[in-house]
Design a protein around this motif. Structure first.
Motif, PDB file in Angstrom:
ATOM      1  N   LEU A 110       0.851  -1.187   0.000  1.00  0.00           N
ATOM      2  CA  LEU A 110       0.000   0.000   0.000  1.00  0.00           C
ATOM      3  C   LEU A 110       0.886   1.236   0.000  1.00  0.00           C
ATOM      4  O   LEU A 110       1.751   1.394   0.861  1.00  0.00           O
ATOM      5  CB  LEU A 110      -0.917  -0.006   1.219  1.00  0.00           C
ATOM      6  N   GLN A 111       0.681   2.113  -0.996  1.00  0.00           N
ATOM      7  CA  GLN A 111       1.484   3.327  -1.105  1.00  0.00           C
ATOM      8  C   GLN A 111       0.746   4.581  -0.661  1.00  0.00           C
ATOM      9  O   GLN A 111       1.354   5.513  -0.148  1.00  0.00           O
ATOM     10  CB  GLN A 111       1.940   3.506  -2.566  1.00  0.00           C
ATOM     11  N   HIS A 112      -0.543   4.620  -0.881  1.00  0.00           N
ATOM     12  CA  HIS A 112      -1.312   5.828  -0.572  1.00  0.00           C
ATOM     13  C   HIS A 112      -2.763   5.432  -0.339  1.00  0.00           C
ATOM     14  O   HIS A 112      -3.245   4.445  -0.909  1.00  0.00           O
ATOM     15  CB  HIS A 112      -1.217   6.833  -1.729  1.00  0.00           C
ATOM     16  N   PHE A 113      -3.434   6.178   0.530  1.00  0.00           N
ATOM     17  CA  PHE A 113      -4.852   5.942   0.760  1.00  0.00           C
ATOM     18  C   PHE A 113      -5.554   7.284   0.968  1.00  0.00           C
ATOM     19  O   PHE A 113      -4.936   8.275   1.365  1.00  0.00           O
ATOM     20  CB  PHE A 113      -5.086   5.024   1.968  1.00  0.00           C
ATOM     21  N   ASP A 206     -17.668   0.286  14.411  1.00  0.00           N
ATOM     22  CA  ASP A 206     -16.868   0.517  15.611  1.00  0.00           C
ATOM     23  C   ASP A 206     -16.911   1.981  16.039  1.00  0.00           C
ATOM     24  O   ASP A 206     -16.060   2.420  16.817  1.00  0.00           O
ATOM     25  CB  ASP A 206     -15.417   0.081  15.351  1.00  0.00           C
ATOM     26  N   PHE A 207     -17.889   2.726  15.546  1.00  0.00           N
ATOM     27  CA  PHE A 207     -18.013   4.140  15.892  1.00  0.00           C
ATOM     28  C   PHE A 207     -18.237   4.348  17.390  1.00  0.00           C
ATOM     29  O   PHE A 207     -18.075   5.454  17.897  1.00  0.00           O
ATOM     30  CB  PHE A 207     -19.179   4.748  15.099  1.00  0.00           C
ATOM     31  N   ARG A 208     -18.584   3.276  18.098  1.00  0.00           N
ATOM     32  CA  ARG A 208     -18.794   3.372  19.550  1.00  0.00           C
ATOM     33  C   ARG A 208     -17.512   3.797  20.271  1.00  0.00           C
ATOM     34  O   ARG A 208     -17.578   4.407  21.334  1.00  0.00           O
ATOM     35  CB  ARG A 208     -19.283   2.016  20.066  1.00  0.00           C
ATOM     36  N   HIS A 209     -16.358   3.483  19.718  1.00  0.00           N
ATOM     37  CA  HIS A 209     -15.090   3.801  20.367  1.00  0.00           C
ATOM     38  C   HIS A 209     -14.467   5.102  19.839  1.00  0.00           C
ATOM     39  O   HIS A 209     -13.262   5.304  19.988  1.00  0.00           O
ATOM     40  CB  HIS A 209     -14.098   2.648  20.181  1.00  0.00           C
ATOM     41  N   TYR A 210     -15.265   5.937  19.189  1.00  0.00           N
ATOM     42  CA  TYR A 210     -14.761   7.228  18.723  1.00  0.00           C
ATOM     43  C   TYR A 210     -14.215   8.029  19.915  1.00  0.00           C
ATOM     44  O   TYR A 210     -14.828   8.027  20.989  1.00  0.00           O
ATOM     45  CB  TYR A 210     -15.909   8.011  18.064  1.00  0.00           C
ATOM     46  N   PRO A 211     -13.032   8.685  19.829  1.00  0.00           N
ATOM     47  CA  PRO A 211     -12.221   8.901  18.638  1.00  0.00           C
ATOM     48  C   PRO A 211     -11.135   7.857  18.410  1.00  0.00           C
ATOM     49  O   PRO A 211     -10.148   8.151  17.727  1.00  0.00           O
ATOM     50  CB  PRO A 211     -11.595  10.258  18.921  1.00  0.00           C
ATOM     51  N   MET A 212     -11.251   6.669  18.938  1.00  0.00           N
ATOM     52  CA  MET A 212     -10.312   5.577  18.678  1.00  0.00           C
ATOM     53  C   MET A 212     -11.012   4.476  17.902  1.00  0.00           C
ATOM     54  O   MET A 212     -10.726   3.298  18.090  1.00  0.00           O
ATOM     55  CB  MET A 212      -9.753   5.038  20.008  1.00  0.00           C
ATOM     56  N   GLY A 250      -2.517  10.722  10.281  1.00  0.00           N
ATOM     57  CA  GLY A 250      -3.186  10.630  11.571  1.00  0.00           C
ATOM     58  C   GLY A 250      -3.996   9.363  11.764  1.00  0.00           C
ATOM     59  O   GLY A 250      -4.868   9.326  12.642  1.00  0.00           O
ATOM     60  N   TRP A 251      -3.716   8.323  10.977  1.00  0.00           N
ATOM     61  CA  TRP A 251      -4.413   7.049  11.107  1.00  0.00           C
ATOM     62  C   TRP A 251      -3.391   5.931  11.275  1.00  0.00           C
ATOM     63  O   TRP A 251      -2.321   5.957  10.666  1.00  0.00           O
ATOM     64  CB  TRP A 251      -5.281   6.757   9.879  1.00  0.00           C
ATOM     65  N   GLN A 277      -7.334   2.887  12.160  1.00  0.00           N
ATOM     66  CA  GLN A 277      -7.727   3.354  13.487  1.00  0.00           C
ATOM     67  C   GLN A 277      -7.230   4.778  13.683  1.00  0.00           C
ATOM     68  O   GLN A 277      -6.068   5.085  13.417  1.00  0.00           O
ATOM     69  CB  GLN A 277      -7.164   2.453  14.585  1.00  0.00           C
ATOM     70  N   ARG A 278      -8.133   5.629  14.147  1.00  0.00           N
ATOM     71  CA  ARG A 278      -7.780   7.036  14.365  1.00  0.00           C
ATOM     72  C   ARG A 278      -6.719   7.132  15.469  1.00  0.00           C
ATOM     73  O   ARG A 278      -6.888   6.577  16.555  1.00  0.00           O
ATOM     74  CB  ARG A 278      -9.022   7.814  14.758  1.00  0.00           C
ATOM     75  N   SER A 279      -5.624   7.811  15.173  1.00  0.00           N
ATOM     76  CA  SER A 279      -4.523   7.901  16.140  1.00  0.00           C
ATOM     77  C   SER A 279      -4.175   9.348  16.475  1.00  0.00           C
ATOM     78  O   SER A 279      -3.037   9.639  16.823  1.00  0.00           O
ATOM     79  CB  SER A 279      -3.280   7.193  15.587  1.00  0.00           C
ATOM     80  N   THR A 280      -5.128  10.250  16.360  1.00  0.00           N
ATOM     81  CA  THR A 280      -4.903  11.641  16.725  1.00  0.00           C
ATOM     82  C   THR A 280      -5.233  11.821  18.204  1.00  0.00           C
ATOM     83  O   THR A 280      -6.397  11.908  18.594  1.00  0.00           O
ATOM     84  CB  THR A 280      -5.780  12.562  15.867  1.00  0.00           C
ATOM     85  N   ASN A 281      -4.194  11.871  19.030  1.00  0.00           N
ATOM     86  CA  ASN A 281      -4.403  11.989  20.477  1.00  0.00           C
ATOM     87  C   ASN A 281      -4.980  13.343  20.874  1.00  0.00           C
ATOM     88  O   ASN A 281      -5.604  13.468  21.934  1.00  0.00           O
ATOM     89  CB  ASN A 281      -3.070  11.764  21.198  1.00  0.00           C
ATOM     90  N   SER A 282      -4.767  14.374  20.055  1.00  0.00           N
ATOM     91  CA  SER A 282      -5.284  15.695  20.407  1.00  0.00           C
ATOM     92  C   SER A 282      -6.813  15.690  20.461  1.00  0.00           C
ATOM     93  O   SER A 282      -7.412  16.309  21.349  1.00  0.00           O
ATOM     94  CB  SER A 282      -4.798  16.722  19.388  1.00  0.00           C
ATOM     95  N   VAL A 283      -7.452  14.994  19.516  1.00  0.00           N
ATOM     96  CA  VAL A 283      -8.916  14.919  19.533  1.00  0.00           C
ATOM     97  C   VAL A 283      -9.392  14.132  20.751  1.00  0.00           C
ATOM     98  O   VAL A 283     -10.379  14.497  21.410  1.00  0.00           O
ATOM     99  CB  VAL A 283      -9.425  14.273  18.231  1.00  0.00           C
TER     100      VAL A 283
END
Length: 455
Positions: A110-113, A206-212, A250-251, A277-283
């Motif tokens: 995988l090169q880009h998404f 898995d939106f229940r675990h937002y923002p992770m 950020g993912w 998986q969202r990995s933005t700790n600031s959010v």
């Protein structure tokens, strides 16, 4: 006018005689059939070391080898009446060839998404390795002094054409695949690099675990032609990311190990998934701090003091919770999932607001009941119970300033009835303080149990 026409006729006659002379000279030098005996590949018959060839000579040498194999395949498959069979017919038409073509899928990179959180779809760009066997491309290394043949165009040989099936219906318009860097070994083993651009819809349950939360996006590849003879094989390696071009944005991206459908009754399929998986700790900090601060203040409001002070603190906490709710609306509303799941942080915040509101209502009702002037003492069991609660749980043994003033006024009065009324009122207020402490403690206990259940 007649003179001009006469001069033009003489010029044309002279030109015709000159052309006839040149044609006769050429015919004498190169008679018919002389050009058919020329073969460019004869130049390479005495080559013993291809390393001595220049770059353009080596390319011509590879072309000679390819046309040699193509001519051999043409004579072998002449009974089918197919033009250029090495490129149009699958390898199963070769002599002693198996009835199916085993296409081995190697490393998928995988090169880009690009993830669209509004439409819940993911587009990926990358490449994968693909190998298969074609006996028609085998040659004798002792005759042709090369150990690898490079195919310069994908249309020169038969290749397995793959397509991405978004559903069980048809090919998606946004998908694209290109076969490049095709090489052949003397045994007829063909290897190629397939560049792909695929798009699919993602599972966001898995939106229940937002923002992770995790987006699960799966892809399915099938043969576009000759589906009945192609079988997929895998090497058990997961999907990789190219460290040179890949950016995570950020993912946290992880790929699954590809799987194949081995059921001979259906079309062979290659399946793999990309998990983001969202990995933005600031959010996460931005949303979690607002929730935990409001919840902690609500739990600690029981230690503030009098009932009136506790009500004021709870009202302030409720204001903070409403402000945090607006923050949640601005952050989460654009990314609402397709499922009915509610993020844990938002569920905890909602539960804390409900419990805080119930606690405020209970405190106001108990405070109003404690302000009613009574001339009769409370029940004996209520007095003893309130004394036990206020004695052993010191946080409930609080008296407001107005209560102390009333008690002082009652103590200075010479009337015994006034003293008894003040004494009764003090007993009632102590009882309501104990009741308020037990009620608020029960509400906080329910909140803590509900928090454990929500998580």
């Amino acid at each position: 006018m007649l003179a001009i026409v006469t001069r033009m006729r003489k010029s044309l006659s002279t030109l015709a005689l000159l052309c006839a002379a040149l044609f006769g000279y050429a015919f004498a030098q190169f008679p018919p059939g002389a050009g058919t005996s020329l073969d460019v590949c004869k130049y390479f018959e005495n080559v013993t070391d291809v390393q001595t060839l220049t770059s353009h000579e080596y390319v011509a040498y590879e072309q000679c080898l390819y046309y040699f194999l193509a001519n051999k395949a043409q004579h072998t498959n002449v009974r089918f009446g197919t033009i250029h069979p090495i490129a149009t017919l699958p390898p199963t038409y070769a002599e002693d060839a198996p009835k199916s073509v085993k296409v081995q899928i190697g490393q998928i990179t995988l090169q880009h998404f690009q993830l669209n959180e509004f439409l819940k779809d993911l587009q990926i760009v990358g490449y994968m390795q693909m190998e298969w066997e074609d006996k028609r491309l085998a040659w004798d290394p002792s005759q042709w002094k090369v150990d690898k043949l490079k195919i310069h165009a994908a249309s020169h040989i038969w290749i397995p054409v793959l397509s991405s099936q978004a559903f069980d219906t048809s090919l998606r318009n946004d998908d694209a695949m290109e076969v490049r860097k095709i090489t052949v070994s003397p045994r007829g083993n063909v290897s190629a690099i397939v560049s792909y651009s695929l798009k699919t819809f993602c599972d966001d349950t898995d939106f229940r675990h937002y923002p992770m939360d995790i987006y699960k996006c799966c892809y399915q590849l099938e043969p576009h032609f000759h589906q009945e003879i192609i079988e997929f094989g895998i090497d058990g390696q997961p999907v990789f990311t190219d460290p040179k071009y890949f950016r995570d944005y950020g993912w946290s991206v992880s790929g699954t190990i590809p799987t194949v459908n081995l059921d001979p009754r259906v079309v062979s399929q290659l399946n793999f998934c990309i998990n983001l998986q969202r990995s933005t700790n600031s959010v996460k900090i931005e949303l979690s701090v607002a929730t935990w601060v409001g919840s902690i203040l609500f739990v600690c409001s029981i230690f503030i003091g009098s009932i009136r002070n506790q009500i004021l603190v709870k009202l302030f906490v409720l204001l903070l919770q409403f402000l945090a709710l607006q923050l949640f609306s601005n952050r989460i509303a654009p990314h609402l999932g397709a499922s009915a799941a509610t993020p844990v942080l938002l569920a905890v915040h909602e539960f804390a607001m409900v419990m805080n509101t119930l606690s405020i209502v209970a405190s106001v009702i108990i405070l109003m009941m404690s302000r009613i002037r009574r001339t009769l003492p409370p029940w004996n069991w209520l007095i003893k119970a309130s004394q036990i609660v206020n004695r052993f749980v010191c946080v409930f043994n609080t008296v407001g300033e107005s209560d102390e003033v009333e008690m002082e006024k009652g103590g200075n009065s010479p009337s015994s009835n006034s003293f008894s009324g003040s004494r009764y009122q003090a007993d009632w207020e102590a009882a309501f303080v104990a009741i308020h402490g037990l009620v608020t403690s029960l509400i906080i206990l329910i909140f803590l149990l509900g928090y454990l259940l929500i998580n």
